[in-house]
Design a protein around this motif. Structure first.
Motif, PDB file in Angstrom:
ATOM      1  N   SER A  33      34.900 -60.043 -18.143  1.00  0.00           N
ATOM      2  CA  SER A  33      35.713 -59.126 -18.512  1.00  0.00           C
ATOM      3  C   SER A  33      35.689 -58.000 -18.040  1.00  0.00           C
ATOM      4  CB  SER A  33      36.353 -59.231 -20.403  1.00  0.00           C
ATOM      5  OG  SER A  33      34.625 -59.113 -20.315  1.00  0.00           O
ATOM      6  N   GLU A  34      34.424 -57.241 -17.819  1.00  0.00           N
ATOM      7  CA  GLU A  34      33.949 -55.791 -17.536  1.00  0.00           C
ATOM      8  C   GLU A  34      34.816 -55.759 -15.960  1.00  0.00           C
ATOM      9  OE1 GLU A  34      33.109 -53.218 -19.078  1.00  0.00           O
ATOM     10  OE2 GLU A  34      32.852 -55.235 -20.251  1.00  0.00           O
ATOM     11  N   ALA A  35      34.960 -56.383 -15.386  1.00  0.00           N
ATOM     12  CA  ALA A  35      35.521 -56.284 -13.572  1.00  0.00           C
ATOM     13  C   ALA A  35      37.345 -56.177 -13.945  1.00  0.00           C
ATOM     14  CB  ALA A  35      35.392 -57.269 -12.632  1.00  0.00           C
ATOM     15  N   LEU A  36      37.353 -57.591 -15.122  1.00  0.00           N
ATOM     16  CA  LEU A  36      39.120 -57.363 -15.240  1.00  0.00           C
ATOM     17  C   LEU A  36      39.450 -56.972 -16.100  1.00  0.00           C
ATOM     18  CD1 LEU A  36      39.006 -61.399 -16.484  1.00  0.00           C
ATOM     19  CD2 LEU A  36      39.849 -60.335 -14.577  1.00  0.00           C
ATOM     20  N   LYS A  37      38.660 -55.120 -16.265  1.00  0.00           N
ATOM     21  CA  LYS A  37      39.278 -54.516 -17.084  1.00  0.00           C
ATOM     22  C   LYS A  37      38.609 -52.956 -16.059  1.00  0.00           C
ATOM     23  CE  LYS A  37      36.552 -54.556 -21.283  1.00  0.00           C
ATOM     24  NZ  LYS A  37      35.453 -54.141 -21.984  1.00  0.00           N
ATOM     25  N   ARG A  38      38.474 -53.115 -14.984  1.00  0.00           N
ATOM     26  CA  ARG A  38      38.652 -52.748 -13.672  1.00  0.00           C
ATOM     27  C   ARG A  38      40.272 -52.718 -13.184  1.00  0.00           C
ATOM     28  NH1 ARG A  38      34.918 -49.130 -12.747  1.00  0.00           N
ATOM     29  NH2 ARG A  38      35.074 -48.326 -10.906  1.00  0.00           N
ATOM     30  N   PHE A  39      40.674 -54.150 -13.371  1.00  0.00           N
ATOM     31  CA  PHE A  39      41.983 -54.434 -11.717  1.00  0.00           C
ATOM     32  C   PHE A  39      42.887 -53.732 -13.344  1.00  0.00           C
ATOM     33  CE2 PHE A  39      38.539 -57.021  -9.240  1.00  0.00           C
ATOM     34  CZ  PHE A  39      39.616 -56.546  -8.564  1.00  0.00           C
ATOM     35  N   GLY A  40      42.601 -53.369 -14.421  1.00  0.00           N
ATOM     36  CA  GLY A  40      44.203 -53.585 -15.172  1.00  0.00           C
ATOM     37  C   GLY A  40      44.317 -54.467 -15.143  1.00  0.00           C
ATOM     38  N   ALA A  41      43.564 -55.908 -15.738  1.00  0.00           N
ATOM     39  CA  ALA A  41      44.667 -57.598 -15.308  1.00  0.00           C
ATOM     40  C   ALA A  41      44.468 -57.775 -16.755  1.00  0.00           C
ATOM     41  CB  ALA A  41      43.627 -58.245 -15.129  1.00  0.00           C
ATOM     42  N   MET A  42      45.782 -58.878 -17.301  1.00  0.00           N
ATOM     43  CA  MET A  42      46.183 -59.354 -18.558  1.00  0.00           C
ATOM     44  C   MET A  42      46.699 -60.765 -17.283  1.00  0.00           C
ATOM     45  SD  MET A  42      49.402 -57.193 -19.507  1.00  0.00           S
ATOM     46  CE  MET A  42      49.984 -59.284 -20.550  1.00  0.00           C
ATOM     47  N   VAL A  43      45.407 -61.640 -17.470  1.00  0.00           N
ATOM     48  CA  VAL A  43      45.074 -63.087 -17.466  1.00  0.00           C
ATOM     49  C   VAL A  43      46.434 -64.274 -17.356  1.00  0.00           C
ATOM     50  CG1 VAL A  43      43.720 -64.751 -16.879  1.00  0.00           C
ATOM     51  CG2 VAL A  43      43.004 -62.419 -16.575  1.00  0.00           C
ATOM     52  N   ASP A  44      47.332 -64.432 -17.414  1.00  0.00           N
ATOM     53  CA  ASP A  44      48.307 -65.990 -17.627  1.00  0.00           C
ATOM     54  C   ASP A  44      47.156 -67.277 -16.849  1.00  0.00           C
ATOM     55  OD1 ASP A  44      49.613 -67.576 -18.344  1.00  0.00           O
ATOM     56  OD2 ASP A  44      51.608 -66.588 -17.371  1.00  0.00           O
ATOM     57  N   PRO A  45      46.767 -68.074 -18.301  1.00  0.00           N
ATOM     58  CA  PRO A  45      45.756 -69.036 -17.734  1.00  0.00           C
ATOM     59  C   PRO A  45      47.358 -70.209 -17.425  1.00  0.00           C
ATOM     60  CG  PRO A  45      46.356 -68.721 -19.796  1.00  0.00           C
ATOM     61  CD  PRO A  45      46.725 -67.654 -19.544  1.00  0.00           C
ATOM     62  N   SER A  46      48.029 -69.866 -17.681  1.00  0.00           N
ATOM     63  CA  SER A  46      49.266 -70.894 -17.024  1.00  0.00           C
ATOM     64  C   SER A  46      50.045 -71.238 -15.625  1.00  0.00           C
ATOM     65  CB  SER A  46      50.247 -70.533 -17.888  1.00  0.00           C
ATOM     66  OG  SER A  46      51.524 -70.113 -17.696  1.00  0.00           O
ATOM     67  N   LEU A  47      49.186 -69.835 -14.967  1.00  0.00           N
ATOM     68  CA  LEU A  47      49.766 -69.206 -13.876  1.00  0.00           C
ATOM     69  C   LEU A  47      48.302 -69.299 -12.733  1.00  0.00           C
ATOM     70  CD1 LEU A  47      51.503 -66.027 -14.069  1.00  0.00           C
ATOM     71  CD2 LEU A  47      52.729 -68.184 -13.726  1.00  0.00           C
ATOM     72  N   LYS A  48      48.463 -69.896 -11.404  1.00  0.00           N
ATOM     73  CA  LYS A  48      47.678 -69.866  -9.775  1.00  0.00           C
ATOM     74  C   LYS A  48      47.742 -69.000  -9.334  1.00  0.00           C
ATOM     75  CE  LYS A  48      45.185 -74.047 -11.362  1.00  0.00           C
ATOM     76  NZ  LYS A  48      44.169 -75.259 -10.678  1.00  0.00           N
ATOM     77  N   TYR A  49      46.829 -68.263  -8.364  1.00  0.00           N
ATOM     78  CA  TYR A  49      47.530 -67.793  -7.526  1.00  0.00           C
ATOM     79  C   TYR A  49      48.398 -66.362  -7.685  1.00  0.00           C
ATOM     80  CZ  TYR A  49      43.629 -70.633  -6.601  1.00  0.00           C
ATOM     81  OH  TYR A  49      42.098 -71.174  -6.441  1.00  0.00           O
ATOM     82  N   ALA A  50      48.194 -65.787  -8.715  1.00  0.00           N
ATOM     83  CA  ALA A  50      50.122 -64.939  -9.425  1.00  0.00           C
ATOM     84  C   ALA A  50      49.362 -64.412  -8.038  1.00  0.00           C
ATOM     85  CB  ALA A  50      49.825 -64.733 -10.176  1.00  0.00           C
ATOM     86  N   ALA A  51      48.463 -63.424  -7.644  1.00  0.00           N
ATOM     87  CA  ALA A  51      48.505 -62.452  -7.019  1.00  0.00           C
ATOM     88  C   ALA A  51      48.904 -62.473  -5.677  1.00  0.00           C
ATOM     89  CB  ALA A  51      47.646 -61.367  -7.445  1.00  0.00           C
ATOM     90  N   GLY A  52      48.822 -63.867  -5.157  1.00  0.00           N
ATOM     91  CA  GLY A  52      48.688 -63.909  -3.423  1.00  0.00           C
ATOM     92  C   GLY A  52      47.503 -63.647  -2.985  1.00  0.00           C
ATOM     93  N   LYS A  53      47.597 -64.067  -1.503  1.00  0.00           N
ATOM     94  CA  LYS A  53      46.608 -63.131  -0.772  1.00  0.00           C
ATOM     95  C   LYS A  53      46.468 -61.788  -0.744  1.00  0.00           C
ATOM     96  CE  LYS A  53      46.187 -67.524   1.416  1.00  0.00           C
ATOM     97  NZ  LYS A  53      44.610 -68.062   1.529  1.00  0.00           N
ATOM     98  N   PRO A  54      45.072 -61.430  -0.815  1.00  0.00           N
ATOM     99  CA  PRO A  54      45.068 -59.504  -0.700  1.00  0.00           C
ATOM    100  C   PRO A  54      45.567 -59.247  -0.137  1.00  0.00           C
ATOM    101  CG  PRO A  54      42.403 -61.568  -1.005  1.00  0.00           C
ATOM    102  CD  PRO A  54      43.932 -62.162  -0.790  1.00  0.00           C
ATOM    103  N   ASP A  55      45.581 -57.704  -0.546  1.00  0.00           N
ATOM    104  CA  ASP A  55      46.237 -57.005   0.818  1.00  0.00           C
ATOM    105  C   ASP A  55      45.937 -55.699   0.224  1.00  0.00           C
ATOM    106  OD1 ASP A  55      47.917 -55.363   3.036  1.00  0.00           O
ATOM    107  OD2 ASP A  55      49.656 -56.654   0.860  1.00  0.00           O
ATOM    108  N   CYS A  56      44.834 -54.882   0.376  1.00  0.00           N
ATOM    109  CA  CYS A  56      44.346 -53.358  -0.565  1.00  0.00           C
ATOM    110  C   CYS A  56      44.502 -52.382   0.591  1.00  0.00           C
ATOM    111  CB  CYS A  56      43.208 -53.712  -0.877  1.00  0.00           C
ATOM    112  SG  CYS A  56      43.086 -55.013  -2.336  1.00  0.00           S
ATOM    113  N   ALA A  57      45.882 -52.719   1.856  1.00  0.00           N
ATOM    114  CA  ALA A  57      45.385 -52.187   3.345  1.00  0.00           C
ATOM    115  C   ALA A  57      46.017 -50.577   2.292  1.00  0.00           C
ATOM    116  CB  ALA A  57      46.708 -52.401   3.828  1.00  0.00           C
ATOM    117  N   ASN A  58      46.681 -50.288   1.380  1.00  0.00           N
ATOM    118  CA  ASN A  58      47.341 -49.427   0.690  1.00  0.00           C
ATOM    119  C   ASN A  58      46.718 -48.828  -0.369  1.00  0.00           C
ATOM    120  OD1 ASN A  58      49.465 -48.802   2.267  1.00  0.00           O
ATOM    121  ND2 ASN A  58      50.771 -50.567   1.286  1.00  0.00           N
TER     122      ASN A  58
END
Length: 178
Positions: free
Chosen positions: A147-172
């Motif tokens: 949860s501490e890291a999830l707060k830093r990401f501004g995350a809402m977790v939907d447990p019915s989903l998997k890999y919703a964010a896709g592959k990591p792409d932090c170039a920007n």
């Protein structure tokens, strides 16, 4: 237009909640992550019930370098990770043991784990998070994000989903400290 009490309630309490939720990113129960400092991609389990993040590591040793405490470890992900990794020790965390995980005669009800900081890319977000090191090789996911890291990401977790964010792409995203 005159607002009835019910509409006023909706306006004052519901609308701000929707605005806050709009600022959040939706992630699934599992996500692909890039451990930027280590140049590796791993699947992670997102766990709102855990406070801290944990990375699978083995042969964890503390040592001194220039008067500072560092940690040397190997990733406990697969056989391909045979090179040691060295990172500064951020702190030591005390992880509460479950009742079946400790000896009642031992008195210690916690496990002390070294904690390091890592830049993690998940989706398009890059954040610096604290990660404790422990052998997670018995688990399906080598990285658990609490949860501490999830707060830093501004995350809402939907447990019915998997890999919703896709592959990591932090170039920007060039702000890992946020």
């Amino acid at each position: 237009m005159r607002l009835t009490p019910n509409l006023l309630f909706l306006w004052l309490f519901i609308v701000p909640c929707v605005a806050v939720a709009a600022d959040k990113s939706v992630y699934g129960l599992n996500e692909y992550t890039q451990l930027v400092n280590l140049n590796i991609e791993v699947a992670a389990k997102l766990d709102t019930g855990a406070k801290t993040a944990s990375l699978s590591a083995r042969d964890i040793k503390r040592f001194k370098r220039d008067g500072e405490t560092w940690v040397r470890f190997y990733l406990a992900i697969d056989d391909a990770h045979s090179n040691p990794i060295e990172r500064p020790l951020a702190r030591v965390s005390k992880i509460k043991r479950r009742s079946g995980d400790y000896d009642p005669n031992e008195e210690k009800t916690y496990t002390a784990r070294p904690v390091i900081e890592l830049d993690i890319c998940m989706g398009e977000a890059l954040r610096k998070i604290e990660v404790n090191l422990t052998d997670r090789s018995a688990f399906q996911y080598p990285l658990l994000i609490g949860s501490e890291a999830l707060k830093r990401f501004g995350a809402m977790v939907d447990p019915s989903l998997k890999y919703a964010a896709g592959k990591p792409d932090c170039a920007n995203d060039v702000t890992p400290g946020e």
